[in-house]
Design an enzyme around this catalytic site. Sequence first.
Site, short mmCIF file in Angstrom:
data_model
loop_
_atom_site.label_atom_id
_atom_site.label_comp_id
_atom_site.label_asym_id
_atom_site.label_seq_id
_atom_site.Cartn_x
_atom_site.Cartn_y
_atom_site.Cartn_z
N TYR A 25 0.83 -1.22 -0.13
CA TYR A 25 0.56 -0.04 -0.15
C TYR A 25 0.87 1.40 0.31
O TYR A 25 1.73 1.43 -0.01
CB TYR A 25 -1.05 0.33 1.59
N LYS A 45 6.27 -1.96 2.31
CA LYS A 45 5.08 -1.38 2.39
C LYS A 45 4.30 -2.07 2.37
O LYS A 45 3.26 -2.71 1.74
CB LYS A 45 5.04 0.27 1.81
N GLU A 58 12.59 3.31 14.26
CA GLU A 58 12.24 3.96 13.23
C GLU A 58 10.58 3.90 14.44
O GLU A 58 10.37 3.48 15.42
CB GLU A 58 11.42 3.71 12.42
N LEU A 74 11.38 1.34 7.19
CA LEU A 74 10.27 1.72 5.69
C LEU A 74 11.20 3.38 5.56
O LEU A 74 11.77 4.66 6.31
CB LEU A 74 9.25 2.20 5.55
N1 PDD Z 1 3.11 5.28 7.62
N2 PDD Z 1 7.33 4.76 8.69
C1 PDD Z 1 7.19 3.33 8.77
C2 PDD Z 1 6.63 2.29 9.36
C3 PDD Z 1 5.39 4.08 8.13
O1 PDD Z 1 4.11 3.30 8.31
C4 PDD Z 1 5.75 5.13 7.60
C5 PDD Z 1 4.32 6.00 6.68
C6 PDD Z 1 6.63 5.83 7.74
C7 PDD Z 1 7.03 7.55 6.87
O2 PDD Z 1 6.99 7.00 5.64
P1 PDD Z 1 6.61 8.46 4.45
O3 PDD Z 1 7.20 9.60 5.08
O4 PDD Z 1 6.75 7.78 3.47
O5 PDD Z 1 5.17 8.75 4.86
C8 PDD Z 1 8.15 4.87 8.28
C9 PDD Z 1 1.57 5.88 6.57
C10 PDD Z 1 1.64 7.56 6.61
C11 PDD Z 1 0.72 5.14 6.75
O6 PDD Z 1 1.03 3.72 7.35
O7 PDD Z 1 0.09 5.27 7.65
#
Ligand code: PDD
Length: 284
Positions: A32, A146, A178, A202
């Site tokens: 996703y 993801k 993270e 991620l």
């Molecule tokens: N989450 N790490 C994890 C585990 C995440 O789920 C996310 C983002 C990030 C940040 O990634 P980015 O900058 O590309 O959004 C880091 C999304 C927003 C979610 O699952 O809702």
Amino acid sequence: MHSIILNGELMERGKASIDIEDRGYQFGDGVYEVIRVYNGKMYTEAEHLERLWASAGSIEIEIPYSKEELQNQLKLLIEKDQLTVGTVYLQFSRGVSPRKHPFPPNGVTPTFVAYTREVGRPVEKMQSGVKAIITDDIRWLRCDIKSLNLLGNLLANQKAAEAGCDEAVLHREGRVTEGSHSNISIVKDGTIHTHPANNFILNGISRRVMLEICEREGVPVIEEPFTLEELSQADEIFLTGTTVEVMPVVELEGKPVANGKPGPLTKKLQDWFKLEIEQQCGKL
Ligand code: PDD
């Protein structure tokens, strides 16, 4: 906000249905993305689509569209929903097939779903900062994908919610990876420390934007894992993510981070980040 795209077809959300034996539903077998929308425009959409293709490729899901086709579908959805500030959620599961662990035979097409949600910028929290807890990173070894499988993230985030906090900082044997739904960085003596983009995190798009800003502005960055000890002695702690942008952490495990207020470098990064958004999507 009541539309949905199901396998390329834009329809009312209430009319969409998914088979019980969709592998996304039964196994979390899919990938996703969450893309930010400002002023009706998607922010860093090319990077998100690039990562979607990479995630899908690494679990052998073939996306049945070109990036351009997908981008056009998402644009139509945003227009239809008249979304100005929010998110687009999109996912591809491996498709529908009788429940068996191995991948289904060729010819089963992935299920594609996308919908929007109105979500404002977290302006107040960005000013005040948020609280976080620390917990074990019990996830698998491919956190770079993801994946729809988010149980490890959910369990950690639930612990945070129960403690009245926004985020859970994850660590593996004392090394910080993270957050449960964001990337984390610390500032020590003017240098940013953040986990390298490998299989343990991620590779966040917001994290990458932040790193590009730092490079341009001459802010030193060390992309190496830091310890819980270093975390507890940080001058500043901040999260990055699609929904949180650059978010200060001002309380960790019930104790203030430094003086308990968002730090100066974090605030500068917030301003630079906002400018980046404005360049792509217009004035905020
Ligand atoms: N989450 N790490 C994890 C585990 C995440 O789920 C996310 C983002 C990030 C940040 O990634 P980015 O900058 O590309 O959004 C880091 C999304 C927003 C979610 O699952 O809702």
